[in-house]
Design an enzyme around this catalytic site. Structure first.
Site, PDB file in Angstrom:
ATOM      1  N   ASP A  81       0.841  -1.203   0.000  1.00  0.00           N
ATOM      2  CA  ASP A  81       0.000   0.000   0.000  1.00  0.00           C
ATOM      3  C   ASP A  81       0.877   1.254   0.000  1.00  0.00           C
ATOM      4  OD1 ASP A  81      -2.422   1.421   0.224  1.00  0.00           O
ATOM      5  OD2 ASP A  81      -2.275   1.511   2.416  1.00  0.00           O
ATOM      6  N   HIS A  82       0.574   2.199  -0.865  1.00  0.00           N
ATOM      7  CA  HIS A  82       1.307   3.475  -0.939  1.00  0.00           C
ATOM      8  C   HIS A  82       2.821   3.283  -0.994  1.00  0.00           C
ATOM      9  CE1 HIS A  82      -2.168   6.093  -0.550  1.00  0.00           C
ATOM     10  NE2 HIS A  82      -2.619   5.285   0.406  1.00  0.00           N
ATOM     11  N   ASP A 103       2.827   5.064  -5.396  1.00  0.00           N
ATOM     12  CA  ASP A 103       2.125   6.326  -5.172  1.00  0.00           C
ATOM     13  C   ASP A 103       3.085   7.486  -5.374  1.00  0.00           C
ATOM     14  OD1 ASP A 103       0.675   8.476  -4.443  1.00  0.00           O
ATOM     15  OD2 ASP A 103       0.275   7.838  -2.380  1.00  0.00           O
ATOM     16  N   HIS A 179      -7.802  10.074   3.822  1.00  0.00           N
ATOM     17  CA  HIS A 179      -7.301   9.136   4.824  1.00  0.00           C
ATOM     18  C   HIS A 179      -7.582   9.626   6.240  1.00  0.00           C
ATOM     19  CE1 HIS A 179      -4.568   7.982   1.379  1.00  0.00           C
ATOM     20  NE2 HIS A 179      -5.072   6.830   1.740  1.00  0.00           N
ATOM     21  N   GLY A 180      -7.640   8.701   7.172  1.00  0.00           N
ATOM     22  CA  GLY A 180      -7.706   9.057   8.582  1.00  0.00           C
ATOM     23  C   GLY A 180      -9.125   9.155   9.123  1.00  0.00           C
ATOM     24  N   GLY A 211      -9.077   5.763   1.472  1.00  0.00           N
ATOM     25  CA  GLY A 211      -9.723   6.612   2.478  1.00  0.00           C
ATOM     26  C   GLY A 211     -11.191   6.292   2.674  1.00  0.00           C
ATOM     27  N   SER A 213     -12.724   4.331   5.131  1.00  0.00           N
ATOM     28  CA  SER A 213     -13.233   3.925   6.450  1.00  0.00           C
ATOM     29  C   SER A 213     -14.506   4.688   6.771  1.00  0.00           C
ATOM     30  CB  SER A 213     -12.182   4.201   7.536  1.00  0.00           C
ATOM     31  OG  SER A 213     -11.232   3.161   7.572  1.00  0.00           O
ATOM     32  N   ASP A 255      -8.330   1.142   6.650  1.00  0.00           N
ATOM     33  CA  ASP A 255      -7.305   1.028   7.692  1.00  0.00           C
ATOM     34  C   ASP A 255      -7.808   1.641   9.003  1.00  0.00           C
ATOM     35  OD1 ASP A 255      -5.074   0.962   9.256  1.00  0.00           O
ATOM     36  OD2 ASP A 255      -3.794   2.160   7.960  1.00  0.00           O
ATOM     37  N   THR A 256      -8.232   2.899   8.924  1.00  0.00           N
ATOM     38  CA  THR A 256      -8.599   3.648  10.133  1.00  0.00           C
ATOM     39  C   THR A 256      -9.634   2.925  10.996  1.00  0.00           C
ATOM     40  OG1 THR A 256      -8.053   5.738   9.066  1.00  0.00           O
ATOM     41  CG2 THR A 256      -9.611   5.847  10.898  1.00  0.00           C
TER      42      THR A 256
HETATM   43  P1  13P Z   1      -8.765   5.000   5.750  1.00  0.00           P
HETATM   44  O1  13P Z   1      -7.873   5.949   6.477  1.00  0.00           O
HETATM   45  O2  13P Z   1     -10.076   5.646   5.412  1.00  0.00           O
HETATM   46  O3  13P Z   1      -8.952   3.706   6.455  1.00  0.00           O
HETATM   47  O4  13P Z   1      -8.064   4.665   4.338  1.00  0.00           O
HETATM   48  C1  13P Z   1      -7.071   3.672   4.267  1.00  0.00           C
HETATM   49  C2  13P Z   1      -6.337   3.686   2.975  1.00  0.00           C
HETATM   50  O5  13P Z   1      -6.703   4.345   2.008  1.00  0.00           O
HETATM   51  C3  13P Z   1      -5.144   2.835   2.894  1.00  0.00           C
HETATM   52  O6  13P Z   1      -4.465   2.999   1.686  1.00  0.00           O
HETATM   53  O1  G3H Z   2      -3.216   5.236   3.485  1.00  0.00           O
HETATM   54  C1  G3H Z   2      -2.462   4.973   4.422  1.00  0.00           C
HETATM   55  C2  G3H Z   2      -2.781   3.808   5.273  1.00  0.00           C
HETATM   56  O2  G3H Z   2      -3.788   4.125   6.168  1.00  0.00           O
HETATM   57  C3  G3H Z   2      -1.534   3.289   5.926  1.00  0.00           C
HETATM   58  O3  G3H Z   2      -1.177   4.050   7.023  1.00  0.00           O
HETATM   59  O4  G3H Z   2       1.201   4.479   6.494  1.00  0.00           O
HETATM   60  O5  G3H Z   2       0.318   4.817   8.813  1.00  0.00           O
HETATM   61  O6  G3H Z   2       0.580   2.504   7.874  1.00  0.00           O
HETATM   62  P1  G3H Z   2       0.321   3.962   7.583  1.00  0.00           P
HETATM   63 ZN    ZN Z   3      -4.600   4.991   0.928  1.00  0.00          ZN
END
Ligand code: 13P
Ligand code: G3H
Ligand code: ZN
Length: 316
Positions: A81-82, A103, A179-180, A211, A213, A255-256
């Site tokens: 991821d990213h 990314d 995100h978040g 993003g 969540s 993730d969040t």
């Molecule tokens: P959230 O912060 O909305 O969970 O998004 C997670 C995400 O996009 C991970 O790449």
């Molecule tokens: O988009 C980012 C994800 O929520 C991953 O978060 O880089 O803090 O692990 P992190």
């Molecule tokens: Zn993301």
């Protein structure tokens, strides 16, 4: 069984979306496998650079490979991821990842194309699929702070050019999510019109919503009741995600929400068990709650009970 993201996307495209869940530790990994087994859903397990650094990429790989053996009926892909260029090339060479995200969305269009193309060329040599991003989400991404007000949506013409020039296999689009735990201040919203335009311009191209969540308000209240401070936290209305597969969204990143559940469980444990010192007690509860949460998300995304459809496709 670890499968390629290509196979999962082929099974899901236009029919349902697949949950892509970030993991950082053993409890999340076990909870994730249990939740998906429970709901018979294919899923994407995703690992950020932060997770690789926190737990160690070898530890995560070992845990996931063991879970693959422990849960033989579960079908999933492993995704970076990213990624930046270094982590992307490293993951491509590792032989473990099914797909990677590069990314470079914070760069200029030209630089984003240049970096993404280099990664795509390397990945395709090894049969690995690449997710790339164009446009910028609001909120905070690792190493990048993007002011919500300045977040810009993915431009349709740019996206078309970007996909043609890079050969990426799926596209993370900025359509209003961030995100978040703090999404949508003021009049911010998801731009479904843009999603539809992107789908029209890029028919058949799997799109990814980051993003996503939902920041359940009951979780926010649990955390606050146990001493946390999250006022104003707000997420995506999950009902808004039920139909996005119709517009080419095949992967939805979460993730969040998992972090919120972790925080609720551990804050409540510390509040309610002042003499408690067994880390396994909140750990067990977290795994159970996280598994139930995953099973619920899979229902929303339509991936629950789709494992047999994926198995059928794999036989062909
Ligand atoms: P959230 O912060 O909305 O969970 O998004 C997670 C995400 O996009 C991970 O790449
Ligand atoms: O988009 C980012 C994800 O929520 C991953 O978060 O880089 O803090 O692990 P992190
Ligand atoms: Zn993301």
């Amino acid at each position: 069984m670890i499968v390629t993201t290509k196979e999962l996307f082929a099974a899901a495209y236009g029919k349902f979306s697949i949950g892509a869940y970030n993991i950082n530790n053993m409890e999340q990994i076990l909870g994730l496998f249990r939740g998906n087994q429970q709901s018979k859903a294919p899923f994407i397990l995703q690992i950020s650079r932060g997770a690789r650094k926190y737990a160690g990429k070898q530890i995560l790989e070992a845990l996931i490979r063991e879970c693959d053996k422990m849960f033989p009926d579960v079908i999933f892909a492993v995704h970076l991821d990213h990624g930046d260029e270094d982590s992307a090339h490293d993951s491509i060479d590792s032989g473990f990842y099914s797909s990677i995200m590069i990314d470079a969305s914070m760069e200029s269009f030209e630089k984003n194309v240049e970096i993404t193309k280099r990664v795509v060329d390397h990945a395709h040599e090894k049969g690995i699929r690449v997710e790339a991003e164009i446009g910028q989400l609001g909120g905070v991404e690792e190493h990048i702070a993007v002011d919500e007000a300045n977040a810009h949506l993915t431009d349709v013409e740019e996206a078309k050019k970007f996909v043609e020039m890079t050969g990426c296999d799926s596209l993370a689009v900025a359509v209003g999510t961030s995100h978040g735990a703090y999404k949508f201040s003021g009049s911010q919203k998801i731009h479904f019109d843009r999603l539809q335009e992107l789908n029209k311009a890029l028919p058949g191209l799997p799109m990814v919503m980051h993003g996503s969540s939902s920041v359940p308000q009951e979780e926010v209240q649990r955390i606050e009741a146990a001493g946390g401070k999250l006022s104003g936290a707000k997420g995506v209305n999950e009902n808004d995600l039920r139909d996005v597969h119709k517009y080419g969204v095949v992967k939805i990143n979460i993730d969040t929400d998992g972090r919120l559940i972790w925080t609720s469980v551990h804050r409540e444990y510390l509040r309610d068990k002042p003499a408690g010192i067994d880390l396994r007690d909140p750990g067990k509860q977290y795994m159970e709650e996280y598994a139930n949460f995953i099973a619920h998300k899979n229902e929303v995304f339509g991936s629950a009970n789709q494992i047999d459809a994926v198995k059928e496709l794999l036989k062909k």
